[in-house]
Design a protein around this motif. Structure first.
Motif, PDB file in Angstrom:
ATOM      1  N   ASP A 179      32.283  39.136  48.401  1.00  0.00           N
ATOM      2  CA  ASP A 179      33.432  38.313  48.803  1.00  0.00           C
ATOM      3  C   ASP A 179      34.401  38.113  47.636  1.00  0.00           C
ATOM      4  OD1 ASP A 179      32.319  38.099  51.296  1.00  0.00           O
ATOM      5  OD2 ASP A 179      31.456  36.114  50.964  1.00  0.00           O
ATOM      6  N   ALA A 180      33.865  37.823  46.460  1.00  0.00           N
ATOM      7  CA  ALA A 180      34.732  37.631  45.297  1.00  0.00           C
ATOM      8  C   ALA A 180      35.448  38.919  44.922  1.00  0.00           C
ATOM      9  CB  ALA A 180      33.906  37.124  44.118  1.00  0.00           C
ATOM     10  N   LEU A 181      34.746  40.040  45.002  1.00  0.00           N
ATOM     11  CA  LEU A 181      35.377  41.332  44.699  1.00  0.00           C
ATOM     12  C   LEU A 181      36.555  41.600  45.626  1.00  0.00           C
ATOM     13  CD1 LEU A 181      32.594  43.989  43.946  1.00  0.00           C
ATOM     14  CD2 LEU A 181      34.461  43.278  42.454  1.00  0.00           C
ATOM     15  N   ASN A 182      36.364  41.340  46.905  1.00  0.00           N
ATOM     16  CA  ASN A 182      37.425  41.612  47.869  1.00  0.00           C
ATOM     17  C   ASN A 182      38.618  40.691  47.687  1.00  0.00           C
ATOM     18  OD1 ASN A 182      36.104  43.741  49.202  1.00  0.00           O
ATOM     19  ND2 ASN A 182      34.924  42.311  50.468  1.00  0.00           N
ATOM     20  N   GLU A 183      38.412  39.522  47.081  1.00  0.00           N
ATOM     21  CA  GLU A 183      39.531  38.625  46.783  1.00  0.00           C
ATOM     22  C   GLU A 183      40.334  39.116  45.587  1.00  0.00           C
ATOM     23  OE1 GLU A 183      38.909  34.446  46.483  1.00  0.00           O
ATOM     24  OE2 GLU A 183      37.386  34.428  48.061  1.00  0.00           O
ATOM     25  N   MET A 184      39.663  39.786  44.644  1.00  0.00           N
ATOM     26  CA  MET A 184      40.305  40.153  43.379  1.00  0.00           C
ATOM     27  C   MET A 184      40.866  41.569  43.372  1.00  0.00           C
ATOM     28  SD  MET A 184      37.562  38.493  40.750  1.00  0.00           S
ATOM     29  CE  MET A 184      37.079  36.785  40.903  1.00  0.00           C
ATOM     30  N   MET A 185      40.427  42.391  44.337  1.00  0.00           N
ATOM     31  CA  MET A 185      40.864  43.785  44.378  1.00  0.00           C
ATOM     32  C   MET A 185      41.249  44.148  45.807  1.00  0.00           C
ATOM     33  SD  MET A 185      37.918  45.511  41.939  1.00  0.00           S
ATOM     34  CE  MET A 185      38.922  46.953  41.545  1.00  0.00           C
ATOM     35  N   ASP A 186      41.920  45.259  45.948  1.00  0.00           N
ATOM     36  CA  ASP A 186      42.262  45.760  47.273  1.00  0.00           C
ATOM     37  C   ASP A 186      40.974  46.058  48.030  1.00  0.00           C
ATOM     38  OD1 ASP A 186      43.100  47.077  49.518  1.00  0.00           O
ATOM     39  OD2 ASP A 186      44.446  48.461  48.478  1.00  0.00           O
ATOM     40  N   PRO A 187      40.734  45.415  49.190  1.00  0.00           N
ATOM     41  CA  PRO A 187      39.484  45.644  49.925  1.00  0.00           C
ATOM     42  C   PRO A 187      39.239  47.108  50.276  1.00  0.00           C
ATOM     43  CG  PRO A 187      40.639  43.738  50.809  1.00  0.00           C
ATOM     44  CD  PRO A 187      41.572  44.395  49.826  1.00  0.00           C
ATOM     45  N   GLU A 188      40.305  47.896  50.405  1.00  0.00           N
ATOM     46  CA  GLU A 188      40.124  49.315  50.704  1.00  0.00           C
ATOM     47  C   GLU A 188      39.690  50.101  49.469  1.00  0.00           C
ATOM     48  OE1 GLU A 188      43.699  50.762  52.392  1.00  0.00           O
ATOM     49  OE2 GLU A 188      43.564  49.531  54.216  1.00  0.00           O
ATOM     50  N   LEU A 189      40.008  49.568  48.275  1.00  0.00           N
ATOM     51  CA  LEU A 189      39.651  50.251  47.031  1.00  0.00           C
ATOM     52  C   LEU A 189      38.205  49.984  46.636  1.00  0.00           C
ATOM     53  CD1 LEU A 189      40.564  51.938  44.571  1.00  0.00           C
ATOM     54  CD2 LEU A 189      41.339  49.792  43.523  1.00  0.00           C
ATOM     55  N   VAL A 190      37.683  48.799  46.983  1.00  0.00           N
ATOM     56  CA  VAL A 190      36.338  48.423  46.553  1.00  0.00           C
ATOM     57  C   VAL A 190      35.276  49.409  47.021  1.00  0.00           C
ATOM     58  CG1 VAL A 190      34.545  46.651  46.733  1.00  0.00           C
ATOM     59  CG2 VAL A 190      36.918  45.992  46.303  1.00  0.00           C
ATOM     60  N   PRO A 191      35.250  49.808  48.313  1.00  0.00           N
ATOM     61  CA  PRO A 191      34.213  50.777  48.733  1.00  0.00           C
ATOM     62  C   PRO A 191      34.297  52.105  47.985  1.00  0.00           C
ATOM     63  CG  PRO A 191      35.235  49.745  50.638  1.00  0.00           C
ATOM     64  CD  PRO A 191      36.061  49.370  49.453  1.00  0.00           C
ATOM     65  N   LYS A 192      35.505  52.548  47.650  1.00  0.00           N
ATOM     66  CA  LYS A 192      35.656  53.810  46.923  1.00  0.00           C
ATOM     67  C   LYS A 192      35.085  53.694  45.516  1.00  0.00           C
ATOM     68  CE  LYS A 192      39.865  54.958  49.484  1.00  0.00           C
ATOM     69  NZ  LYS A 192      41.337  55.208  49.403  1.00  0.00           N
ATOM     70  N   LEU A 193      35.363  52.567  44.852  1.00  0.00           N
ATOM     71  CA  LEU A 193      34.834  52.364  43.504  1.00  0.00           C
ATOM     72  C   LEU A 193      33.324  52.221  43.521  1.00  0.00           C
ATOM     73  CD1 LEU A 193      37.517  49.909  42.051  1.00  0.00           C
ATOM     74  CD2 LEU A 193      37.278  52.350  41.595  1.00  0.00           C
ATOM     75  N   MET A 194      32.796  51.642  44.595  1.00  0.00           N
ATOM     76  CA  MET A 194      31.354  51.515  44.704  1.00  0.00           C
ATOM     77  C   MET A 194      30.712  52.870  44.997  1.00  0.00           C
ATOM     78  SD  MET A 194      30.944  47.857  46.690  1.00  0.00           S
ATOM     79  CE  MET A 194      29.168  47.865  46.480  1.00  0.00           C
ATOM     80  N   ALA A 195      31.392  53.698  45.754  1.00  0.00           N
ATOM     81  CA  ALA A 195      30.853  55.029  46.067  1.00  0.00           C
ATOM     82  C   ALA A 195      30.778  55.911  44.827  1.00  0.00           C
ATOM     83  CB  ALA A 195      31.708  55.691  47.145  1.00  0.00           C
ATOM     84  N   THR A 196      31.722  55.727  43.899  1.00  0.00           N
ATOM     85  CA  THR A 196      31.720  56.529  42.677  1.00  0.00           C
ATOM     86  C   THR A 196      30.877  55.907  41.573  1.00  0.00           C
ATOM     87  OG1 THR A 196      33.729  55.412  41.880  1.00  0.00           O
ATOM     88  CG2 THR A 196      34.022  57.426  43.201  1.00  0.00           C
ATOM     89  N   GLY A 197      30.350  54.709  41.801  1.00  0.00           N
ATOM     90  CA  GLY A 197      29.530  54.048  40.790  1.00  0.00           C
ATOM     91  C   GLY A 197      30.320  53.245  39.780  1.00  0.00           C
ATOM     92  N   THR A 198      31.640  53.170  39.949  1.00  0.00           N
ATOM     93  CA  THR A 198      32.458  52.383  39.031  1.00  0.00           C
ATOM     94  C   THR A 198      32.150  50.896  39.180  1.00  0.00           C
ATOM     95  OG1 THR A 198      34.211  54.043  39.164  1.00  0.00           O
ATOM     96  CG2 THR A 198      34.827  51.892  38.303  1.00  0.00           C
ATOM     97  N   ILE A 199      31.854  50.481  40.397  1.00  0.00           N
ATOM     98  CA  ILE A 199      31.384  49.127  40.654  1.00  0.00           C
ATOM     99  C   ILE A 199      30.015  49.222  41.307  1.00  0.00           C
ATOM    100  CG2 ILE A 199      31.757  46.996  41.948  1.00  0.00           C
ATOM    101  CD1 ILE A 199      34.713  47.390  41.713  1.00  0.00           C
ATOM    102  N   GLU A 200      29.079  48.493  40.752  1.00  0.00           N
ATOM    103  CA  GLU A 200      27.715  48.496  41.298  1.00  0.00           C
ATOM    104  C   GLU A 200      27.294  47.057  41.555  1.00  0.00           C
ATOM    105  OE1 GLU A 200      23.132  49.574  39.896  1.00  0.00           O
ATOM    106  OE2 GLU A 200      24.849  50.365  38.775  1.00  0.00           O
TER     107      GLU A 200
END
Length: 342
Positions: A179-200
């Motif tokens: 929830d905090a991540l989606n508030e601070m970043m574009d919600p569409e960008l978060v899954p992409k960063l998680m898929a690449t391992g940039t955000i875990e």
């Protein structure tokens, strides 16, 4: 001026509440303060600080007025415009910034130290500000990835069997971080960063055996770690990595045993490049009732601890008196009534 007054003059009413001996009148763009000279000076200082923050683009809210009034009561402390003037992150039309002196010291400690422990009650922004600093570090390319973790411990209740895959079972424990991540970043960008391992985002158990290099790591709800888990987590520290550990030692949900967060404050105290930031009810930025609830529980715990110490001291005094009299303290058999005798 409209921004200073707030919707339905709500912020103006808060200024009056902070200085009840001063009458605040507004006509057009003019504010008139009436009262004793000393009270008027204090109220004017608060209004001037709020106007300065509004001109700097700060979207004022009730928490900002309350925090500013608290800061100005301490004449030797920093000005509200200095504390709240630093923007950590700008996301989706809102700016994340410290709102209290304690929060400002907390984010400064994160900038200046490799490992920081943010310890304090609910609503003080421990995790939120740490995650904002993590996103800021990623955007500035100071780190290559963000790792967010927390122990998967139920909050005082048994949830039983959870259906779905392993990820489905773990996600409910990690939902506050998403929830905090989606508030601070574009919600569409978060899954992409998680898929690449940039955000875990992972439970604490997944950290064992790893070395975390060039990362910003946030351990949330650390009061629910065991001493062994805390040691395991801290020894994952690699080169170019910053760690922030957050928790509230008054809300331990462990079924038994000591809290790793409570123990680490004694084990690592005084080590260079490790900082313990302690937030209090003055740093609560949720509903004003939250701060009062925190204070009420703290007072209750202090009274209970004092009563326990008083009982222990009374028992020790009685034992010493019995030893001086030469009579040993009664054992369990001595206390039991004798049976079979008339």
């Amino acid at each position: 001026m409209v921004q200073l007054l707030g919707p339905q003059d709500r912020l103006l009413r808060m200024v009056e509440g902070a200085h009840p001996d001063v009458d605040v009148l507004v006509r057009g763009n003019e504010i008139t303060l009436r009262g004793a000279a000393r009270d008027v000076r204090a109220a004017r200082t608060l209004v001037d600080e709020l106007l300065q923050m509004a001109k700097a683009g700060h979207a004022l809210g009730p928490a900002d007025v309350a925090s500013s009034a608290r800061m100005l009561r301490d004449e030797s402390g920093p000005r509200p415009s200095e504390v709240m003037g630093e923007a950590i992150l700008s996301s989706r039309g809102r700016v994340i910034r410290p709102k209290t002196v304690g929060q400002k010291a907390y984010i400064d400690a994160i900038d200046q130290n490799t490992v920081v422990f943010g310890i304090g009650p609910a609503g003080t922004g421990k995790t939120y500000l740490a995650m904002a600093k993590a996103v800021q570090a990623l955007q500035r390319r100071e780190v290559e990835r963000i790792i967010l973790t927390r122990p998967a411990v139920e909050a005082g209740e048994r949830l039983g069997f959870l259906p779905g895959t392993l990820t489905d079972k773990i996600d409910p424990y990690l939902r506050p971080l998403y929830d905090a991540l989606n508030e601070m970043m574009d919600p569409e960008l978060v899954p992409k960063l998680m898929a690449t391992g940039t955000i875990e985002v992972a439970p604490l158990a997944y950290m064992r055996g790893r070395t975390l290099n060039n990362s910003f790591v946030v351990l949330d709800e650390a009061q629910n770690t065991t001493p062994e888990q805390m040691k395991m987590f801290l020894t994952r520290l690699g080169f170019g990595t910053k760690m922030v550990v957050t928790g509230d030692i008054t809300q331990v949900d462990l079924p038994q045993g000591a809290s790793g967060l409570r123990l680490v404050t004694r084990v690592l105290d005084g080590i260079d490049d490790i900082h313990f930031a302690r937030l209090t009810s003055d740093d609560v930025v949720r509903h004003s009732l939250v701060g009062r609830i925190v204070d009420a529980y703290s007072e209750y715990d202090e009274r209970r601890l004092a009563a326990r110490q008083e009982r222990d001291e009374a028992a020790e005094f009685a034992n010493r008196a019995e030893r001086r009299a030469g009579t040993p303290p009664p054992g369990p058999r001595d206390r039991m009534p004798k049976r079979g005798r008339s």
